[in-house]
Scaffold this active site. Structure first.
Site, PDB file in Angstrom:
ATOM      1  N   SER A   1       0.814  -1.220   0.000  1.00  0.00           N
ATOM      2  CA  SER A   1       0.000   0.000   0.000  1.00  0.00           C
ATOM      3  C   SER A   1       0.840   1.259   0.000  1.00  0.00           C
ATOM      4  O   SER A   1       0.304   2.355   0.020  1.00  0.00           O
ATOM      5  CB  SER A   1      -0.906   0.016   1.238  1.00  0.00           C
ATOM      6  OG  SER A   1      -0.124   0.044   2.414  1.00  0.00           O
ATOM      7  N   CYS A   2       2.163   1.114  -0.001  1.00  0.00           N
ATOM      8  CA  CYS A   2       3.020   2.272   0.214  1.00  0.00           C
ATOM      9  C   CYS A   2       3.951   2.485  -0.958  1.00  0.00           C
ATOM     10  O   CYS A   2       4.657   1.571  -1.375  1.00  0.00           O
ATOM     11  CB  CYS A   2       3.827   2.090   1.495  1.00  0.00           C
ATOM     12  SG  CYS A   2       4.864   3.498   1.874  1.00  0.00           S
TER      13      CYS A   2
END
Length: 276
Positions: free
Chosen positions: A113-114
């Site tokens: 998610s990063c």
């Protein structure tokens, strides 16, 4: 390695229903990426289009500017716990003369998610694009913009089965109502965008002038940065942008559109590209 898996679940509801049945889950697996044999990063992703993901990530990190700067990519072997061949170790061999800049050093692990997690310094987060999106003369009709989310949704095959992945689509602004050039899905929003840009690198399409990137979620700074680095002049999403995403798009000359839903949207920056 599968992009989805099946698992038996118990389904409960307030009407008294209690039954068991199979459910389809989006895959999430770690992938260890090496550069010319040297460990670089471990990232979480949904298996599929792995080579595109690596190319897009290398481009976003400033390691390469062209697909030709990667001589070969191959899985490094190994086996999964079930004894099947593992596709979670990939080696990208850089072409002669291509050197990994020190500013791209990362920590060992990056989540799906990063986009910026693990970068060695804040200076490495803000990168200069080779492409000037501010001079891109592309324009697009509002009706076309409002149609992008539905056209992306119609191509989200994995989301249809799992309900658990993000998606990104690349549209050409002069092809009104046409199919997207590329659609990618992944548990990570950043991965979906990296996979699209990696595809464009392989196809020799950069800079992506006259195109728009439609996202299924919110818009973060990293996603605007990835678009800018690829020369994409318009980024749209069904949800909100962050304040830094708006500031970055404004400075870059990129048109940023949020809350693109139904019959309206918010144009946060450089609204001259969108006309009624």
């Amino acid at each position: 390695m599968r992009a989805t898996t099946r698992r038996r679940v118990r389904r409960l509801s307030l009407d008294g229903t209690d039954r068991s049945g199979p459910d389809t889950l989006a895959g999430e697996q770690p992938m260890e990426i090496a550069l010319s044999g040297e460990p670089w990063v471990v990232t979480m992703r949904t298996p599929g289009h792995d080579f595109d993901l690596v190319l897009g990530l290398l481009h976003a990190e400033g390691v390469i500017v062209d697909a030709a700067e990667v001589a070969t990519m191959s899985y490094r072997g190994g086996v999964d716990p079930d004894g099947s061949r593992s596709f979670n170790h990939l080696d990208a061999r850089l072409a002669p003369g291509v050197v990994r800049p020190a500013s791209t050093e990362r920590a060992v692990y990056t989540s799906s998610s990063c986009g910026a997690c693990g970068t060695a310094s804040m200076e490495a987060v803000t990168k200069l694009s080779r492409f000037d999106v501010a001079t891109d003369p592309a324009e697009v009709a509002l009706a076309e913009v409002l149609g992008w989310p539905d056209r992306l949704r119609a191509r989200q095959e994995m989301f249809e089965r799992t309900g658990g992945v993000h998606a990104a689509a690349l549209f050409r602004l002069d092809d009104e109502g046409g199919d997207p050039l590329c659609v990618r899905e992944d548990v990570g929003r950043h991965n979906a965008v990296d996979k699209i840009i990696g595809w464009a690198l392989r196809e020799g399409l950069l800079p992506l002038r006259g195109t728009a990137l439609q996202l299924s979620g919110r818009i973060s700074f990293e996603l605007v940065q990835k678009a800018h680095l690829a020369g994409i002049p318009v980024v749209s999403a069904v949800s909100a942008p962050s304040s830094l995403a708006v500031e970055t798009a404004d400075e870059a000359g990129l048109t940023l559109i949020g809350f693109n839903r139904g019959r309206g949207c918010n144009v946060y920056t450089h609204d001259h590209r969108v006309h009624a």
